[in-house]
Each structure stands twice: as C-alpha cells, then as structure tokens.
Design a protein around this motif. Sequence first.
Motif, PDB file in Angstrom:
ATOM      1  N   UNK A  19       6.166  -1.916  64.366  1.00  0.00           N
ATOM      2  CA  UNK A  19       4.747  -2.762  64.152  1.00  0.00           C
ATOM      3  C   UNK A  19       5.066  -4.492  64.329  1.00  0.00           C
ATOM      4  N   UNK A  20       5.410  -5.149  65.382  1.00  0.00           N
ATOM      5  CA  UNK A  20       5.915  -6.313  65.722  1.00  0.00           C
ATOM      6  C   UNK A  20       5.129  -7.447  64.701  1.00  0.00           C
ATOM      7  N   UNK A  21       5.479  -8.506  63.855  1.00  0.00           N
ATOM      8  CA  UNK A  21       5.004  -9.294  63.541  1.00  0.00           C
ATOM      9  C   UNK A  21       4.562 -10.634  64.064  1.00  0.00           C
ATOM     10  N   UNK A  22       3.923 -11.223  63.423  1.00  0.00           N
ATOM     11  CA  UNK A  22       3.248 -13.010  64.479  1.00  0.00           C
ATOM     12  C   UNK A  22       4.509 -13.259  64.846  1.00  0.00           C
ATOM     13  N   UNK A  23       5.681 -13.332  64.161  1.00  0.00           N
ATOM     14  CA  UNK A  23       6.845 -14.476  64.514  1.00  0.00           C
ATOM     15  C   UNK A  23       7.191 -13.835  66.171  1.00  0.00           C
ATOM     16  N   UNK A  24       6.915 -12.345  66.280  1.00  0.00           N
ATOM     17  CA  UNK A  24       8.052 -12.199  67.133  1.00  0.00           C
ATOM     18  C   UNK A  24       7.032 -12.240  67.962  1.00  0.00           C
ATOM     19  N   UNK A  25       5.446 -11.737  67.920  1.00  0.00           N
ATOM     20  CA  UNK A  25       4.790 -12.051  69.386  1.00  0.00           C
ATOM     21  C   UNK A  25       4.752 -13.150  69.194  1.00  0.00           C
ATOM     22  N   UNK A  26       4.907 -14.326  68.591  1.00  0.00           N
ATOM     23  CA  UNK A  26       5.163 -15.181  69.049  1.00  0.00           C
ATOM     24  C   UNK A  26       6.386 -15.777  69.888  1.00  0.00           C
ATOM     25  N   UNK A  27       7.557 -15.525  69.811  1.00  0.00           N
ATOM     26  CA  UNK A  27       8.572 -15.820  70.279  1.00  0.00           C
ATOM     27  C   UNK A  27       8.310 -14.875  72.110  1.00  0.00           C
ATOM     28  N   UNK A  28       7.574 -13.649  71.853  1.00  0.00           N
ATOM     29  CA  UNK A  28       7.893 -13.523  73.720  1.00  0.00           C
ATOM     30  C   UNK A  28       6.715 -14.184  74.642  1.00  0.00           C
ATOM     31  N   UNK A  29       5.682 -15.535  74.027  1.00  0.00           N
ATOM     32  CA  UNK A  29       5.697 -16.603  74.441  1.00  0.00           C
ATOM     33  C   UNK A  29       6.407 -17.718  74.391  1.00  0.00           C
ATOM     34  N   UNK A  30       7.608 -18.076  74.205  1.00  0.00           N
ATOM     35  CA  UNK A  30       8.367 -18.652  74.314  1.00  0.00           C
ATOM     36  C   UNK A  30       9.489 -18.545  75.104  1.00  0.00           C
TER      37      UNK A  30
END
Length: 309
Positions: free
Chosen positions: A211-222
Amino acid sequence: MHLRGLDLNLLIALDALFTEKNVTRAAERINISQPGMSAALQKLRWHFSDPLLERVGRRMELTVRGRALADPVREILIKVRDLTDKPEEFDPATARRVFRIGATTFCSDILAAPLLCRIERIAPNISVQFEDLATDTVHRLVDGQLDFAITISARILSDEVNLDSSLSSLDLFTDAFVLVTSRQNSRVGDAVTFDQLCELPYIETRFGNVIAGISEQMWRQQPKQPQIRAWLPNFQLTLDTVSHTDMVAIVPLHLAQLHGDRYNVRTLPVPVEMPTIEERLFWHQRNDQDAGHSWFKGLLQETVQGFLS
C-alpha cells in the motif's frame, strides 16, 4: 427454539464460523470453548448436509453452500436482535470480549500502549487485536472479521466494495508530515530545499510493501523526486534505518515526536506542500446497536484525546 431439527442458537455459532473462517477464533468471538465450537460445526454440517467450511491450502474457506448461507444467517440474527426491546447491557468491568482493529503500524504504535493501559484499569477481561492495514482490510471490516479500521478516507473510498456497503466513520485525529534525518547526518542542515532533498538518499514507506503511502503518491505528482534507496513496510523500520544512515524520510510528526530520542533522529520541514494526515475510524453500521462496540469506540476517542492533549 428448534426448526426442523435445527437449534436456532446454532446460528450464532454459524455466523461466527462464517466470519472468522477458523474454529478457534469463532469460539473466542462468542465466548465458548473450542471443543464446543467444533461440536456446533459438526451439528451444522449434519443439518445442512454440507461441510460449510473446507480447507483450501492453509486456510479454511466457505463452500458454495456456506457462501449462500452467510448473508441470510447474518440478516436473521440482526433482525432477531432488533426484536429485543431491552437494550443490550455492557459492563466493561466484567465483560469478556475481543475487539479487532485494522490499522497502519503508525496508528497501532501511538494507540496500543495508552489504549491497553486504560483497558487494564477499567476492563480487565477485554482483549484487543491489532492487525496491520492490508489490501483486504475493508473486505474484512464489511464481512465482520474486524470491528474497526483506522485509515485515511481516500484509502477506504478507493475500494469499490464500499459502494454497496454501510460503513460509518468519524474523525479520529490529524497529523502533519515532517522530514527526518539522523542527528549525526552532516549532509543535512537545519532546513533543505526541494532540490536539495531530491539529491539526498531517501527511504519510502510502503505499508506491507503493497500500500503506497501519502508521500509516495505525492512524489508521483512532482517533476522529480529523491533518490529512493529502499521501500520499507512501516514507519518504525524507516526511522530505525534513517538513524543508522545518511538517508532521509518523510514520516508523521506524532511518530517522530514519540520516537525521536529512541531512534536518534531530528525533524525538519518538508520542502514541498504535503496534505494533512486525516485518520478516521471506520466500522459497519450493523454494530451501531452493540453496546460493547459503542463503548470501545468511545474508549478509542478518549485515548486519542489523551495523547493529543
């Protein structure tokens, strides 16, 4: 009451067996002995002329007949409870019960000790089982295998099973993200820029490695991201690894404050906008009339307020 040879009290055992898919846990669920549950299962198998539960590999699974019976049996028991005029009584000082919670190791870490300290004082016969958040947590909550789940709303709502389920929820607590680094890490000053962070060796936390955490999902947008050197299954292992290396990571503030000295890490602001962590408590609406369930829900809220104050 008997109906064509079936003792309707056995339906309680049948529902527990369907929920737990395990004789021992089913016995614990309704507070009877394991031999008593085994005997009940034999009577049910005889009555329905079907194994109801059968071994598949290392697990017990419902047979076709069992799956067909599961929902009707649960509905019958709910309707029977609704017919009772007198509300169910629950005395935590004497009650024996096991409550099961699915949560990230982060939530378990900050909740378990203060929660169990309270229970030890006021409800000595109550037990609590924490389970790591998993891909099937929502299904286990809907099926009755878990009493509660603690997670962010986005994770619950992303599961299509909830489109047809009746889950209730409430805000439990909020938290913020911080960057953590070892106190001996000379590569990191009192603050880092986004570009500097992207040049640092970085640890990502992926719960249960799935399960990907919030930070990992955030990095995908950078447009770019740090040099990810490892994906670890929980924040505690992440903090421990950060403390022994020059790597950095993003973790919840409460956890960093709780374990900062233990892991010898310090915190810095994250140099990119991060969403607030909004942990919510989820449960199935069928438990709303359960006095014990309501008591435990209130105890969770009180415990959270205790460590936030």
